[in-house]
Write an enzyme that holds these catalytic residues in place. Structure first.
Site, mmCIF file in Angstrom:
data_model
loop_
_atom_site.group_PDB
_atom_site.id
_atom_site.type_symbol
_atom_site.label_atom_id
_atom_site.label_comp_id
_atom_site.label_asym_id
_atom_site.label_seq_id
_atom_site.Cartn_x
_atom_site.Cartn_y
_atom_site.Cartn_z
ATOM 1 N N ASP A 1 1.271 19.629 -20.979
ATOM 2 C CA ASP A 1 0.799 18.412 -21.700
ATOM 3 C C ASP A 1 1.311 16.783 -21.785
ATOM 4 O O ASP A 1 1.834 17.032 -22.940
ATOM 5 C CB ASP A 1 -0.675 18.418 -21.668
ATOM 6 C CG ASP A 1 -1.403 17.746 -22.091
ATOM 7 O OD1 ASP A 1 -1.264 16.296 -22.044
ATOM 8 O OD2 ASP A 1 -2.695 17.253 -22.754
ATOM 9 N N PHE B 1 -6.259 19.698 -24.816
ATOM 10 C CA PHE B 1 -6.782 18.618 -25.187
ATOM 11 C C PHE B 1 -8.400 19.075 -24.469
ATOM 12 O O PHE B 1 -8.348 19.331 -23.503
ATOM 13 C CB PHE B 1 -6.042 17.014 -24.948
ATOM 14 C CG PHE B 1 -6.980 16.017 -25.147
ATOM 15 C CD1 PHE B 1 -6.970 15.596 -26.233
ATOM 16 C CD2 PHE B 1 -7.684 14.698 -23.476
ATOM 17 C CE1 PHE B 1 -7.880 14.235 -25.993
ATOM 18 C CE2 PHE B 1 -8.525 13.829 -24.230
ATOM 19 C CZ PHE B 1 -8.131 12.956 -25.754
ATOM 20 N N ASP B 2 -9.435 17.968 -24.891
ATOM 21 C CA ASP B 2 -10.337 18.159 -24.380
ATOM 22 C C ASP B 2 -10.967 18.292 -22.206
ATOM 23 O O ASP B 2 -11.639 18.724 -22.341
ATOM 24 C CB ASP B 2 -11.611 17.470 -24.835
ATOM 25 C CG ASP B 2 -11.374 16.253 -26.422
ATOM 26 O OD1 ASP B 2 -10.717 16.856 -26.858
ATOM 27 O OD2 ASP B 2 -12.450 15.627 -26.722
ATOM 28 N N LYS C 1 -0.296 6.530 -23.461
ATOM 29 C CA LYS C 1 0.165 6.838 -24.747
ATOM 30 C C LYS C 1 1.779 6.311 -24.811
ATOM 31 O O LYS C 1 2.020 5.073 -24.711
ATOM 32 C CB LYS C 1 -0.030 8.383 -25.424
ATOM 33 C CG LYS C 1 -1.328 8.791 -25.327
ATOM 34 C CD LYS C 1 -2.426 8.783 -25.026
ATOM 35 C CE LYS C 1 -3.521 9.727 -24.610
ATOM 36 N NZ LYS C 1 -4.070 9.823 -23.910
ATOM 37 N N TYR D 1 0.970 -1.413 0.322
ATOM 38 C CA TYR D 1 -0.026 0.165 -0.063
ATOM 39 C C TYR D 1 0.727 1.392 0.299
ATOM 40 O O TYR D 1 0.897 1.738 -0.484
ATOM 41 C CB TYR D 1 -1.202 0.423 1.161
ATOM 42 C CG TYR D 1 -1.791 1.023 0.919
ATOM 43 C CD1 TYR D 1 -3.220 0.801 0.851
ATOM 44 C CD2 TYR D 1 -1.692 2.308 1.434
ATOM 45 C CE1 TYR D 1 -3.934 1.920 0.484
ATOM 46 C CE2 TYR D 1 -2.667 3.309 1.494
ATOM 47 C CZ TYR D 1 -3.690 3.185 0.862
ATOM 48 O OH TYR D 1 -5.027 4.442 0.826
ATOM 49 N N ALA E 1 1.257 13.426 -22.999
ATOM 50 C CA ALA E 1 1.092 12.472 -23.326
ATOM 51 C C ALA E 1 2.143 11.694 -24.483
ATOM 52 O O ALA E 1 2.294 10.477 -24.576
ATOM 53 C CB ALA E 1 -0.290 12.559 -23.503
ATOM 54 N N HIS F 1 -19.867 13.269 -27.778
ATOM 55 C CA HIS F 1 -19.839 12.527 -28.918
ATOM 56 C C HIS F 1 -19.630 11.657 -28.465
ATOM 57 O O HIS F 1 -20.161 10.581 -29.186
ATOM 58 C CB HIS F 1 -18.993 12.714 -29.920
ATOM 59 C CG HIS F 1 -17.853 12.673 -28.974
ATOM 60 N ND1 HIS F 1 -17.263 13.301 -27.878
ATOM 61 C CD2 HIS F 1 -16.442 11.647 -29.776
ATOM 62 C CE1 HIS F 1 -15.210 13.164 -27.802
ATOM 63 N NE2 HIS F 1 -15.138 11.956 -28.518
HETATM 64 N N1 F0G Z 1 -3.470 14.633 -22.630
HETATM 65 C C1 F0G Z 1 -3.618 14.317 -24.041
HETATM 66 C C2 F0G Z 1 -3.141 15.288 -25.431
HETATM 67 C C3 F0G Z 1 -4.847 13.495 -24.739
HETATM 68 O O1 F0G Z 1 -4.329 13.186 -25.676
HETATM 69 C C4 F0G Z 1 -5.203 13.087 -23.625
HETATM 70 C C5 F0G Z 1 -5.461 11.765 -24.262
HETATM 71 C C6 F0G Z 1 -5.297 13.648 -22.206
HETATM 72 C C7 F0G Z 1 -4.711 14.574 -21.873
HETATM 73 C C8 F0G Z 1 -6.093 12.504 -21.289
HETATM 74 O O2 F0G Z 1 -5.272 11.460 -20.654
HETATM 75 O O3 F0G Z 1 -7.436 9.016 -21.452
HETATM 76 O O4 F0G Z 1 -5.053 9.300 -19.810
HETATM 77 O O5 F0G Z 1 -7.144 10.977 -19.562
HETATM 78 N N2 F0G Z 1 -5.882 11.246 -25.276
HETATM 79 C C9 F0G Z 1 -7.347 9.734 -26.281
HETATM 80 C C10 F0G Z 1 -6.812 10.360 -26.581
HETATM 81 C C11 F0G Z 1 -7.900 9.984 -25.259
HETATM 82 O O6 F0G Z 1 -7.450 9.663 -27.815
HETATM 83 O O7 F0G Z 1 -6.753 11.269 -27.858
HETATM 84 P P1 F0G Z 1 -6.567 9.995 -20.507
#
Ligand code: F0G
Length: 458
Positions: free
Chosen positions: A214, A124-125, A257, A72, A216, A449
């Protein structure tokens, strides 16, 4: 004769995939209300919905899974992950989280306040969601070149220094930090140059603001710096990565990623106040500070994945596959965001289906046509994803309308890329017969979406 390029790995385990008939797919997509998120994965032949968490781990990562320490607190696997992150990025403080958006949630709970502005390059979204959800503004400062899909420039993901400087000059007091997304997913997996990272740092320093990456797809970004930017050809990916992060104060990471795992994420920083401020939120939302929502075995695989995927050969295999698909599309004259990015091809739907009016969602129509043609699942990154304007409730038709074909790492072969290219060509050849798109039958008020229900017109 020069030997041709080939993958830097061989295949040890395989997973069967199944083809289907057009009649079956007609039925399945109708049952899914013409929304590919609602399809069963087993009804998909080649799945390009995302490159996130869909990657194939290496034998060493799988071996690491057996070595996971599930304690833990103070688990060896956490310490190994932390050591790897610090060695690669130079960041001392590490907070694990279960995925990227969780890292955003934990860190932004501390950093983002109502009325703030967070400038960056095409947030990102989920990043945008975590900013807007706190009644703050995600201000897009991406270079204008990113909007023209046919313009061939090497670093289309860059921050526009003029836009950033203007934001800081006007609103410095309400800007908590600057965010740079590497690579820039929304702009098409487009990289950010080292030069640009330095410029952002200089502007940030001028106004006394911290910079967050960010991250990823940071390793893919480093590959593009090495292969496209002057002065980096002889540097290793690890050296480039270290320099990239030297211009940031911290990072949020979706490990799904570029760490080539199926689940995981983290925050890393050198700012003690960020660490101290965020760690309580980790305990509250994710878990104790040495696992943050991850299993010990997942942290073990994450550490190994980060190390492996910051090696040139692995990245070259990955990105050459995207470029191979792009070359096939060029042969057929299919327009996409140029040049091809690091993790996906973004097909320019309005140019592929010129007869579909924007009100009938060309990129979604193309997504459906590609599925019907060959059982390939792409993803609309366009007008449906853009949601409605929160004030007018009108559809937002001002951005790009793209079909994203995201390629999972180490999962498909170039034969699959051939199938994708030819399937798209067949749709493209029929473009004059495709004159009607879709209409929305039901939609959620936000993030529609994932669940939208559509009807096919005509
Ligand atoms: N930042 C970027 C640039 C991303 O592409 C994503 C996720 C996230 C943050 C969020 O990360 O999914 O681990 O919570 N992108 C995926 C995509 C979902 O399909 O592009 P997460």
């Amino acid at each position: 004769m020069e030997l041709p390029f080939a993958e830097s790995w061989k295949i040890k385990m395989v997973e069967p995939i199944r083809k289907s008939t057009r009649e079956e797919r007609e039925q399945w997509i109708k049952e899914a209300h013409y929304n590919v998120f609602q399809l069963k994965a087993e009804h998909v032949y080649i799945d390009l919905l995302t490159d996130s968490g869909t990657n194939a781990m290496s034998d060493r990562q799988w071996a690491g899974m057996m070595m996971g320490d599930e304690s833990y607190a103070g688990a060896r696997s956490f310490l190994k992950m932390k050591e790897t992150i610090t060695r690669l990025t130079g960041f001392e403080y590490v907070i694990p989280t279960h995925q990227g958006r969780a890292a955003e949630n934990v860190l932004f709970s501390y950093l983002v306040k109502e009325g703030n502005i967070v400038p960056g390059n095409s947030h990102f979204d989920t990043t945008k969601g975590h900013i807007e959800g706190r009644h703050a503004i995600a201000l897009d400062c991406t270079v204008d070149e990113a909007k023209n899909t046919q313009l061939e420039v090497p670093f289309k993901g860059n921050v526009d220094p003029k836009k950033l400087e203007k934001a800081l000059a006007e609103h410095s007091d309400i800007i908590p930090f600057i965010i740079v997304t590497v690579t820039n997913n929304t702009a098409g997996g487009q990289p950010v140059s080292m030069q640009n990272l330095k410029e952002v740092r200089a502007i940030a320093d001028k106004y006394g603001k911290p910079v967050l990456f960010d991250s990823a797809r940071f390793a893919e970004n480093a590959y593009f710096i090495k292969t496209r930017e002057e002065g980096y050809a002889d540097k290793t990916i690890k050296e480039i990565v270290k320099e990239m992060f030297s211009y940031a104060d911290g990072m949020t990471m979706s490990a799904k990623k570029d760490a080539v795992v199926n689940m995981g994420g983290f925050i890393a920083t050198n700012k003690k106040d960020w660490y101290e401020g965020a760690k309580g939120y980790c305990v509250q939302f994710e878990g104790y500070l040495t696992y943050g929502g991850m299993n010990g075995r997942d942290m073990e695989a994450l550490a190994i994945g980060l190390d492996e995927n910051t090696e040139f050969d692995n990245l070259e295999t990955r990105i050459k596959q995207i470029q191979y698909l792009a070359k096939r599309l060029d042969e057929f004259g299919i327009p996409y965001q140029r040049p091809a990015g690091g993790h996906a091809i973004f097909v320019d739907a309005s140019k592929v289906l010129p007869n579909i009016p924007k009100e009938e969602f060309p990129a979604q129509t193309l997504t459906i046509e590609l599925y019907l043609e060959a059982g390939i699942r792409g993803c609309e990154i366009g007008y449906i994803l853009a949601d409605r304007d929160p004030v007018t409730r009108e559809n937002r038709f001002n951005g790009l309308d793209l079909l994203r074909l995201a390629i999972p790492r180490r999962v498909y072969t170039n034969n699959h890329m051939d199938v994708i290219a030819v399937a798209l060509k067949n749709v493209f050849d029929r473009r004059n017969e495709i004159t009607r798109g879709v209409r929305i039958a039901w939609e959620a008020p936000l993030m529609r979406h994932f669940t939208v229900q559509l009807e096919r017109l005509g």
